[in-house]
Design a protein around this motif. Sequence first.
Motif, PDB file in Angstrom:
ATOM      1  N   SER A 170       0.779  -1.167   0.018  1.00 30.83           N
ATOM      2  CA  SER A 170       0.133   0.274   0.083  1.00 30.83           C
ATOM      3  C   SER A 170       1.051   1.251  -0.067  1.00 30.83           C
ATOM      4  O   SER A 170       2.074   1.117   0.405  1.00 30.83           O
ATOM      5  N   GLU A 171       0.164   2.241  -0.353  1.00 33.26           N
ATOM      6  CA  GLU A 171       0.919   3.643  -0.237  1.00 33.26           C
ATOM      7  C   GLU A 171       1.330   3.868   1.092  1.00 33.26           C
ATOM      8  O   GLU A 171       2.495   4.604   1.174  1.00 33.26           O
ATOM      9  N   GLU A 172       0.609   3.663   2.054  1.00 35.15           N
ATOM     10  CA  GLU A 172       1.173   3.867   3.488  1.00 35.15           C
ATOM     11  C   GLU A 172       2.329   3.117   4.038  1.00 35.15           C
ATOM     12  O   GLU A 172       3.055   3.271   4.728  1.00 35.15           O
ATOM     13  N   MET A 173       2.327   1.700   3.386  1.00 36.03           N
ATOM     14  CA  MET A 173       3.537   0.972   3.452  1.00 36.03           C
ATOM     15  C   MET A 173       5.006   1.487   2.768  1.00 36.03           C
ATOM     16  O   MET A 173       5.794   1.236   3.557  1.00 36.03           O
ATOM     17  N   THR A 174       4.625   1.638   1.510  1.00 38.63           N
ATOM     18  CA  THR A 174       5.849   2.226   0.902  1.00 38.63           C
ATOM     19  C   THR A 174       5.489   3.210  -0.018  1.00 38.63           C
ATOM     20  O   THR A 174       4.852   3.342  -1.138  1.00 38.63           O
ATOM     21  N   PRO A 175       5.805   4.519   0.610  1.00 42.78           N
ATOM     22  CA  PRO A 175       5.398   5.820  -0.257  1.00 42.78           C
ATOM     23  C   PRO A 175       5.727   5.691  -1.613  1.00 42.78           C
ATOM     24  O   PRO A 175       7.154   5.555  -1.900  1.00 42.78           O
ATOM     25  N   THR A 176       5.094   5.735  -2.745  1.00 46.23           N
ATOM     26  CA  THR A 176       5.483   5.858  -4.085  1.00 46.23           C
ATOM     27  C   THR A 176       4.877   7.104  -5.013  1.00 46.23           C
ATOM     28  O   THR A 176       5.561   7.367  -6.132  1.00 46.23           O
ATOM     29  N   ARG A 177       4.110   7.791  -4.429  1.00 49.91           N
ATOM     30  CA  ARG A 177       3.559   8.914  -5.157  1.00 49.91           C
ATOM     31  C   ARG A 177       4.687  10.131  -5.483  1.00 49.91           C
ATOM     32  O   ARG A 177       5.099  10.631  -6.511  1.00 49.91           O
ATOM     33  N   ASP A 178       5.370  10.643  -4.463  1.00 52.10           N
ATOM     34  CA  ASP A 178       6.460  11.384  -4.344  1.00 52.10           C
ATOM     35  C   ASP A 178       7.613  10.761  -5.339  1.00 52.10           C
ATOM     36  O   ASP A 178       8.345  11.492  -6.100  1.00 52.10           O
ATOM     37  N   LEU A 179       7.969   9.631  -5.228  1.00 54.57           N
ATOM     38  CA  LEU A 179       8.988   8.816  -6.023  1.00 54.57           C
ATOM     39  C   LEU A 179       8.791   9.228  -7.668  1.00 54.57           C
ATOM     40  O   LEU A 179       9.255   9.350  -8.417  1.00 54.57           O
ATOM     41  N   ALA A 180       7.244   8.975  -7.912  1.00 53.10           N
ATOM     42  CA  ALA A 180       6.930   8.915  -9.270  1.00 53.10           C
ATOM     43  C   ALA A 180       7.115  10.042  -9.807  1.00 53.10           C
ATOM     44  O   ALA A 180       7.564  10.331 -11.066  1.00 53.10           O
ATOM     45  N   ALA A 181       6.777  11.404  -9.019  1.00 49.51           N
ATOM     46  CA  ALA A 181       7.265  12.914  -9.528  1.00 49.51           C
ATOM     47  C   ALA A 181       8.834  12.962  -9.814  1.00 49.51           C
ATOM     48  O   ALA A 181       9.093  13.280 -10.559  1.00 49.51           O
ATOM     49  N   LEU A 182       9.579  12.376  -8.612  1.00 51.73           N
ATOM     50  CA  LEU A 182      11.271  12.390  -8.947  1.00 51.73           C
ATOM     51  C   LEU A 182      11.726  11.677 -10.102  1.00 51.73           C
ATOM     52  O   LEU A 182      12.319  12.241 -10.807  1.00 51.73           O
ATOM     53  N   LEU A 183      11.012  10.547 -10.370  1.00 47.09           N
ATOM     54  CA  LEU A 183      11.449   9.914 -11.492  1.00 47.09           C
ATOM     55  C   LEU A 183      11.293  10.659 -12.896  1.00 47.09           C
ATOM     56  O   LEU A 183      12.037  10.554 -13.636  1.00 47.09           O
ATOM     57  N   ALA A 184      10.014  11.161 -12.930  1.00 45.82           N
ATOM     58  CA  ALA A 184       9.555  11.980 -14.100  1.00 45.82           C
ATOM     59  C   ALA A 184      10.749  13.342 -14.298  1.00 45.82           C
ATOM     60  O   ALA A 184      11.151  13.256 -15.397  1.00 45.82           O
ATOM     61  N   ARG A 185      10.798  13.759 -13.106  1.00 47.25           N
ATOM     62  CA  ARG A 185      11.774  15.028 -13.102  1.00 47.25           C
ATOM     63  C   ARG A 185      13.155  14.443 -13.679  1.00 47.25           C
ATOM     64  O   ARG A 185      13.654  15.214 -14.641  1.00 47.25           O
ATOM     65  N   HIS A 186      13.561  13.270 -13.007  1.00 51.70           N
ATOM     66  CA  HIS A 186      15.121  13.061 -13.360  1.00 51.70           C
ATOM     67  C   HIS A 186      15.343  12.408 -14.748  1.00 51.70           C
ATOM     68  O   HIS A 186      16.302  12.321 -15.071  1.00 51.70           O
ATOM     69  N   HIS A 187      14.207  11.599 -15.175  1.00 50.91           N
ATOM     70  CA  HIS A 187      14.308  10.848 -16.310  1.00 50.91           C
ATOM     71  C   HIS A 187      14.455  12.049 -17.663  1.00 50.91           C
ATOM     72  O   HIS A 187      15.367  11.615 -18.433  1.00 50.91           O
ATOM     73  N   GLY A 188      13.783  13.188 -17.203  1.00 52.01           N
ATOM     74  CA  GLY A 188      14.017  14.234 -18.463  1.00 52.01           C
ATOM     75  C   GLY A 188      15.434  14.980 -18.200  1.00 52.01           C
ATOM     76  O   GLY A 188      15.904  15.371 -19.340  1.00 52.01           O
TER      77      GLY A 188
END
Length: 241
Positions: A5-23
């Motif tokens: 779950s998101e509460e167990m492993t936070p990934t929403r902010d990671l998704a934003a970071l990945l999009a940023r750094h991939h570019g």
Amino acid sequence: MAQQSEEMTPTRDLAALLARHHGAHPTKQLVVLLATGSFNPVHQMHIRQFEIARHWLNSHENVHVVAGYISPSHDKYLRMKLGAQAIAWTERVRMCELAVQDHFTQFPAEDGFTIFADKWEGMQSGFIDFPEVSANRRQFFASRFAAYNLITLFLCGTDLYVKCGLTYANFVVSVPRPGYTVRRKSTAQHNYTIPPGEGGPFERDSDVSSTAMRNTRDEAFLNSVTYPSVVQHLKAIGWAH
């Protein structure tokens, strides 16, 4: 096993970071760092090791470290290991979160790098050793973010690296520890050993230990090796004096 779950492993902010750094780094391999351990209690080097690894990997390898995850060990393991000295998992998770907050308040990362507390390991029905935790988390992040070809590196000190024979393991990065030298360069996949003195400004005070904190519990000493919010939490739960 407990459901993800998101509460167990936070990934929403990671998704934003990945999009940023991939570019920003289209030719580099994007990396997440994972550190497991007792964190009983957490201290400055537990957080600084992420900075050491990030600094070295970004400078010396064709990778870019996007974020880190810190995963406190299961209560069953810690009670077996430390007995009455074991701090409850919920408290250790909270102190990891407080340590991260204090660290990045003092040392904000321009590229958005941060560290999340991963609760998956501690929410299982029993103890799971670090190789299985690392493999599970690596598979989880790889499948969740397949579009980014994300890899997860297990982060540890050279003490664990040497003792557990991680020279032959894939997806590992070790940071320097006093008294331990890696004498053989690994040929395993994504296996990195950071030489002493090359970890950047956060490499100092690398001999700090949770054992010393447990043996002392003195507030003045704790303030010298961990974060103010962690010390306050230790006092609140009656652990520090």
